[in-house]
Every structure is written in structure tokens, then in C-alpha cells.
Design a protein around this motif. Structure first.
Motif, PDB file in Angstrom:
ATOM      1  N   THR A 126       0.839  -1.183   0.000  1.00 32.83           N
ATOM      2  CA  THR A 126       0.000   0.000   0.000  1.00 32.83           C
ATOM      3  C   THR A 126       0.879   1.239   0.000  1.00 32.83           C
ATOM      4  O   THR A 126       1.722   1.419   0.870  1.00 32.83           O
ATOM      5  CB  THR A 126      -0.910   0.010   1.244  1.00 32.83           C
ATOM      6  OG1 THR A 126      -1.679  -1.180   1.236  1.00 32.83           O
ATOM      7  CG2 THR A 126      -1.818   1.209   1.248  1.00 32.83           C
ATOM      8  N   HIS A 127       0.695   2.055  -1.009  1.00 32.77           N
ATOM      9  CA  HIS A 127       1.410   3.322  -1.150  1.00 32.77           C
ATOM     10  C   HIS A 127       0.383   4.291  -1.705  1.00 32.77           C
ATOM     11  O   HIS A 127       0.047   4.211  -2.881  1.00 32.77           O
ATOM     12  CB  HIS A 127       2.594   3.154  -2.104  1.00 32.77           C
ATOM     13  CG  HIS A 127       3.494   4.329  -2.168  1.00 32.77           C
ATOM     14  ND1 HIS A 127       4.478   4.552  -1.239  1.00 32.77           N
ATOM     15  CD2 HIS A 127       3.570   5.344  -3.045  1.00 32.77           C
ATOM     16  CE1 HIS A 127       5.124   5.657  -1.542  1.00 32.77           C
ATOM     17  NE2 HIS A 127       4.588   6.151  -2.648  1.00 32.77           N
ATOM     18  N   GLY A 128      -0.140   5.149  -0.864  1.00 31.39           N
ATOM     19  CA  GLY A 128      -1.220   6.043  -1.262  1.00 31.39           C
ATOM     20  C   GLY A 128      -0.864   6.910  -2.450  1.00 31.39           C
ATOM     21  O   GLY A 128       0.300   7.233  -2.674  1.00 31.39           O
ATOM     22  N   THR A 129      -1.876   7.271  -3.222  1.00 32.83           N
ATOM     23  CA  THR A 129      -1.633   8.100  -4.396  1.00 32.83           C
ATOM     24  C   THR A 129      -1.157   9.501  -4.030  1.00 32.83           C
ATOM     25  O   THR A 129      -0.618  10.201  -4.876  1.00 32.83           O
ATOM     26  CB  THR A 129      -2.897   8.214  -5.265  1.00 32.83           C
ATOM     27  OG1 THR A 129      -3.955   8.729  -4.469  1.00 32.83           O
ATOM     28  CG2 THR A 129      -3.274   6.871  -5.853  1.00 32.83           C
ATOM     29  N   ASN A 130      -1.353   9.909  -2.781  1.00 37.52           N
ATOM     30  CA  ASN A 130      -0.864  11.223  -2.374  1.00 37.52           C
ATOM     31  C   ASN A 130       0.502  11.135  -1.689  1.00 37.52           C
ATOM     32  O   ASN A 130       1.027  12.127  -1.208  1.00 37.52           O
ATOM     33  CB  ASN A 130      -1.880  11.922  -1.472  1.00 37.52           C
ATOM     34  CG  ASN A 130      -2.149  11.147  -0.200  1.00 37.52           C
ATOM     35  OD1 ASN A 130      -1.812   9.978  -0.094  1.00 37.52           O
ATOM     36  ND2 ASN A 130      -2.779  11.786   0.757  1.00 37.52           N
ATOM     37  N   ALA A 131       1.105   9.944  -1.653  1.00 36.25           N
ATOM     38  CA  ALA A 131       2.440   9.766  -1.093  1.00 36.25           C
ATOM     39  C   ALA A 131       3.471  10.305  -2.086  1.00 36.25           C
ATOM     40  O   ALA A 131       3.198  10.426  -3.280  1.00 36.25           O
ATOM     41  CB  ALA A 131       2.697   8.295  -0.809  1.00 36.25           C
ATOM     42  N   PRO A 132       4.670  10.614  -1.621  1.00 39.30           N
ATOM     43  CA  PRO A 132       5.703  11.115  -2.534  1.00 39.30           C
ATOM     44  C   PRO A 132       6.022  10.106  -3.629  1.00 39.30           C
ATOM     45  O   PRO A 132       5.955   8.893  -3.423  1.00 39.30           O
ATOM     46  CB  PRO A 132       6.917  11.305  -1.624  1.00 39.30           C
ATOM     47  CG  PRO A 132       6.370  11.395  -0.248  1.00 39.30           C
ATOM     48  CD  PRO A 132       5.125  10.565  -0.237  1.00 39.30           C
ATOM     49  N   ALA A 133       6.403  10.619  -4.790  1.00 33.93           N
ATOM     50  CA  ALA A 133       6.794   9.755  -5.901  1.00 33.93           C
ATOM     51  C   ALA A 133       8.081   9.024  -5.560  1.00 33.93           C
ATOM     52  O   ALA A 133       8.922   9.529  -4.813  1.00 33.93           O
ATOM     53  CB  ALA A 133       6.988  10.591  -7.158  1.00 33.93           C
ATOM     54  N   LEU A 134       8.229   7.825  -6.108  1.00 27.60           N
ATOM     55  CA  LEU A 134       9.444   7.039  -5.916  1.00 27.60           C
ATOM     56  C   LEU A 134      10.436   7.253  -7.046  1.00 27.60           C
ATOM     57  O   LEU A 134      11.592   6.844  -6.949  1.00 27.60           O
ATOM     58  CB  LEU A 134       9.096   5.551  -5.821  1.00 27.60           C
ATOM     59  CG  LEU A 134       8.176   5.159  -4.668  1.00 27.60           C
ATOM     60  CD1 LEU A 134       7.821   3.686  -4.759  1.00 27.60           C
ATOM     61  CD2 LEU A 134       8.830   5.468  -3.338  1.00 27.60           C
TER      62      LEU A 134
END
Length: 87
Positions: free
Chosen positions: A10-18
Motif C-alpha cells: 500500500t502506497h497512497g496516491t498522495n504519497a511522494p513519488a518514488l
């Protein structure tokens, strides 16, 4: 389908880009990796294949950054330029 580093956790769509990559629209080649947002430098339309395999085309968009999940940005139907994909 391109690799999707978000499929296993789970990595929210509002999390920083990788990461990020320059996008060259293509009607035949998937992106090296699925993207979850784009930045367009010159506004226009985007035509893309979502991770569900469906083709989507936006209305004209102004320059900016937009959340989306895509396996491919299509040349046909895309008029926006200066596209960066965010993963």
C-alpha cells in the motif's frame, strides 16, 4: 503490462513519488514501469491505457501535474507535450 512497484504494498496516491521518467507517447510500446501521475509542460489532451487495459482520453488539460495510473501514454489522441511520468 509494465512492472508495477505498487502492486505488492500500500502506497497512497498522495504519497511522494518514488521516481520519474520522460514519456514519449507511443501507440505500440508500454512504459517501462507503470506511472501514477504525469506532469505536462504544454497543455493538451492525454490518451492513455490504464492499468485495467482500458483506453482513456482526457479533455484538454492545462500544463500541470495530474494523478493517474497508466501502462502507456498513446501517441494517437495525445496533444500535450513535455510529459513526465511519476512512479
Amino acid at each position: 503490462m509494465p512492472a508495477n512497484r505498487f502492486s505488492a504494498f500500500t502506497h497512497g496516491t498522495n504519497a511522494p513519488a518514488l521516481g520519474a521518467c520522460a514519456v514519449t507517447p507511443s501507440d505500440s510500446a508500454d512504459l517501462a514501469e507503470a506511472i501514477r501521475a504525469v506532469t505536462i509542460n504544454v497543455g493538451g489532451t492525454l490518451s492513455f491505457i490504464g492499468l485495467d487495459g482500458v483506453i482513456y482520453t482526457t479533455a484538454a488539460l492545462p500544463a500541470g501535474t495530474y494523478a493517474m495510473s497508466a501502462a502507456r501514454i498513446r501517441a494517437t489522441g495525445t496533444t500535450a507535450t513535455g510529459i513526465t511520468g511519476w512512479v
